[in-house]
Design a protein around this motif. Structure first.
Motif, PDB file in Angstrom:
ATOM      1  N   UNK A 100      14.123 102.279  81.475  1.00 30.88           N
ATOM      2  CA  UNK A 100      14.768 100.995  81.218  1.00 30.88           C
ATOM      3  C   UNK A 100      13.760 100.037  80.569  1.00 30.88           C
ATOM      4  N   UNK A 101      14.239  99.118  79.753  1.00 30.04           N
ATOM      5  CA  UNK A 101      13.307  98.185  79.113  1.00 30.04           C
ATOM      6  C   UNK A 101      14.004  96.872  78.779  1.00 30.04           C
ATOM      7  N   UNK A 102      13.177  95.810  78.774  1.00 28.22           N
ATOM      8  CA  UNK A 102      13.674  94.490  78.402  1.00 28.22           C
ATOM      9  C   UNK A 102      13.922  94.468  76.893  1.00 28.22           C
ATOM     10  N   UNK A 103      14.982  93.773  76.479  1.00 30.46           N
ATOM     11  CA  UNK A 103      15.152  93.395  75.077  1.00 30.46           C
ATOM     12  C   UNK A 103      15.151  91.876  75.016  1.00 30.46           C
ATOM     13  N   UNK A 104      14.332  91.346  74.119  1.00 31.49           N
ATOM     14  CA  UNK A 104      14.204  89.890  74.019  1.00 31.49           C
ATOM     15  C   UNK A 104      14.119  89.422  72.564  1.00 31.49           C
ATOM     16  N   UNK A 105      14.268  90.363  71.635  1.00 32.42           N
ATOM     17  CA  UNK A 105      14.388  89.966  70.231  1.00 32.42           C
ATOM     18  C   UNK A 105      15.355  90.916  69.536  1.00 32.42           C
ATOM     19  N   UNK A 106      15.919  90.443  68.448  1.00 33.51           N
ATOM     20  CA  UNK A 106      16.980  91.187  67.771  1.00 33.51           C
ATOM     21  C   UNK A 106      16.462  92.507  67.196  1.00 33.51           C
ATOM     22  N   UNK A 107      15.232  92.524  66.720  1.00 30.75           N
ATOM     23  CA  UNK A 107      14.699  93.741  66.121  1.00 30.75           C
ATOM     24  C   UNK A 107      14.634  94.875  67.142  1.00 30.75           C
ATOM     25  N   UNK A 108      14.151  94.571  68.352  1.00 25.81           N
ATOM     26  CA  UNK A 108      14.100  95.626  69.363  1.00 25.81           C
ATOM     27  C   UNK A 108      15.502  96.102  69.722  1.00 25.81           C
ATOM     28  N   UNK A 109      16.435  95.187  69.819  1.00 28.76           N
ATOM     29  CA  UNK A 109      17.810  95.551  70.154  1.00 28.76           C
ATOM     30  C   UNK A 109      18.401  96.460  69.071  1.00 28.76           C
ATOM     31  N   UNK A 110      18.187  96.090  67.822  1.00 32.41           N
ATOM     32  CA  UNK A 110      18.716  96.894  66.717  1.00 32.41           C
ATOM     33  C   UNK A 110      18.056  98.268  66.675  1.00 32.41           C
ATOM     34  N   UNK A 111      16.747  98.328  66.906  1.00 29.42           N
ATOM     35  CA  UNK A 111      16.048  99.614  66.910  1.00 29.42           C
ATOM     36  C   UNK A 111      16.519 100.495  68.067  1.00 29.42           C
ATOM     37  N   UNK A 144      25.172  84.551  70.431  1.00 29.26           N
ATOM     38  CA  UNK A 144      26.339  85.067  69.707  1.00 29.26           C
ATOM     39  C   UNK A 144      26.008  86.385  69.005  1.00 29.26           C
ATOM     40  N   UNK A 145      24.844  86.436  68.361  1.00 32.90           N
ATOM     41  CA  UNK A 145      24.466  87.642  67.645  1.00 32.90           C
ATOM     42  C   UNK A 145      24.208  88.797  68.618  1.00 32.90           C
ATOM     43  N   UNK A 146      23.576  88.499  69.739  1.00 31.42           N
ATOM     44  CA  UNK A 146      23.305  89.525  70.756  1.00 31.42           C
ATOM     45  C   UNK A 146      24.622  90.070  71.307  1.00 31.42           C
ATOM     46  N   UNK A 147      25.543  89.162  71.581  1.00 29.47           N
ATOM     47  CA  UNK A 147      26.858  89.569  72.103  1.00 29.47           C
ATOM     48  C   UNK A 147      27.569  90.477  71.108  1.00 29.47           C
TER      49      UNK A 147
END
Length: 384
Positions: A100-111, A144-147
């Motif tokens: 498991x890992x934290x996501x705190x920026x859009x780039x990590x989420x997209x990757x 909004x973008x994360x959602x």
């Protein structure tokens, strides 16, 4: 080959601390054992098997490298959560192995989405929300973008948790700041929930937060320093223990001891300087013991002429300048000090002790700083 010093971890002390923490947070709150900084200097490979033996099931690290070491140590017997750094090339390993890992920026989420789709395995994410720490976490303007990303990729993501981190819960001075963070966190989670995004757990509290803000324990608490027997600050200790009328009895026990041995004993004549430079002059004839531990081993140079150690059940002083690989102790008052005698740098000997806090006071270091600076190559073992 023996090291010049060695560290012992007390099983009974750790068992005591685990029991106290379980009573503190209650049966329904998961304890994630934070083992960043080489398990706060206790040693991941040594401490983790002990923690498992005592019932630990969830572990938190700062980065993927630590997660790899924990994964190897626990052999699938618990959950691992990375709270900080995961390089892009490490995401694939993490997702593939259920880390498991934290996501705190859009780039990590997209990757994470891209790699999870490639592997056809869901990435186990904890969405970190910015509430006032201003370090990492999605700000309200990014929600909004994360959602949209989470809603559009249900096959690639499993939202394990929503989380945040308090900015100094160990200090009374931050009371209102932390309270504000708590309220912002709850409101932010509701915004995600209204968009149909739920998580398995919520978590916000570290050791200090778990002690001082019971409502913020939620489903999981990230316990670091307290599992090893230390309070996050004097303030948290006083607030928790004093009202109980416990006569300052500390319910936590220190797990770690740090020891070495006398390498050499010699007599220094009156009027002679000891060690490098002229920082210590023998006012009378003295007996000096050399110990093969110095600032290269984590014994700070700032402890020159101020540090303490225990030899033959007595407290003795560090004299002269602490070198890279050794220090000198004034053992003049002691009888028959010999090569090979035990030297306690942190821990107990007879009726006396040298605590990490007193050690830290002499060297102007926090408990956290001192512990995590202990070199990884110092041999570590578990004792009863």
């Amino acid at each position: 080959m023996r090291g010049t010093s060695y560290i012992e971890l007390s099983r009974s002390a750790a068992e005591n601390n685990f029991a106290y923490l379980r009573e503190l947070v209650g049966a329904n709150t998961t304890i994630s054992h934070v083992v960043k900084g080489n398990a706060y200097g206790h040693g991941i490979s040594t401490y983790l098997p002990l923690a498992l033996e005592l019932g630990a099931k969830h572990f938190s690290t700062f980065d993927a490298q630590e997660a790899f070491l924990v994964h190897r140590a626990i052999e699938g017997q618990g959950n691992i959560m990375v709270m900080g750094m995961v390089e892009d090339e490490e995401l694939e390993w993490a997702i593939e192995h259920g880390i498991e890992f934290f996501v705190f920026d859009q780039q990590r989420l997209e990757n994470a989405i891209r790699i999870a789709k490639k592997l056809k395995v869901k990435a186990l994410i904890h969405v970190e929300l910015e509430t006032g720490m201003n370090r990492t976490g999605f700000g309200k303007d990014e929600f909004d973008q994360v959602i949209r990303l989470i809603q559009a990729n249900p096959d690639a993501l499993l939202v394990k948790g929503f989380c945040t981190h308090y900015a100094g819960a160990e200090s009374f001075a931050n009371f209102f700041r932390v309270k504000t963070q708590y309220q912002r966190f709850k409101k932010s989670v509701k915004l995600f929930n209204k968009s149909g995004i739920e998580s398995e757990i919520l978590h916000a509290a570290c050791s200090a937060g778990a002690v001082r803000f019971p409502k913020s324990r939620f489903d999981l608490v990230r316990i670091g320093i307290m599992q090893y027997g230390f309070w996050p600050s004097t303030e948290t200790y006083i607030e928790k223990i004093k009202p109980k009328g416990m006569d300052n009895e500390d319910p936590l026990r220190r797990v770690i001891s740090w020891k070495s041995r006398v390498m050499n004993v010699k007599t220094v004549k009156q009027g002679e300087y000891v060690g490098y430079g002229m920082s210590y002059l023998a006012a009378s004839e003295i007996k000096v013991a050399t110990v093969p531990v110095g600032y290269g081993h984590g014994f700070s140079r700032s402890l020159s002429n101020t540090g303490r150690a225990l030899v033959r059940g007595n407290r003795v002083s560090v004299i002269g300048t602490v070198n890279m690989n050794l220090m000198l102790l004034d053992v003049t008052p002691l009888d028959n000090v010999e090569k090979g005698d035990e030297v306690v740098l942190i821990g107990n000997q007879g009726d006396l002790s040298i605590s990490v806090s007193s050690f830290g006071d002499f060297s102007d270091q926090l408990n956290y700083e001192l512990l995590t600076r202990l070199p990884r190559d110092i041999p570590r073992s578990v004792i009863d």
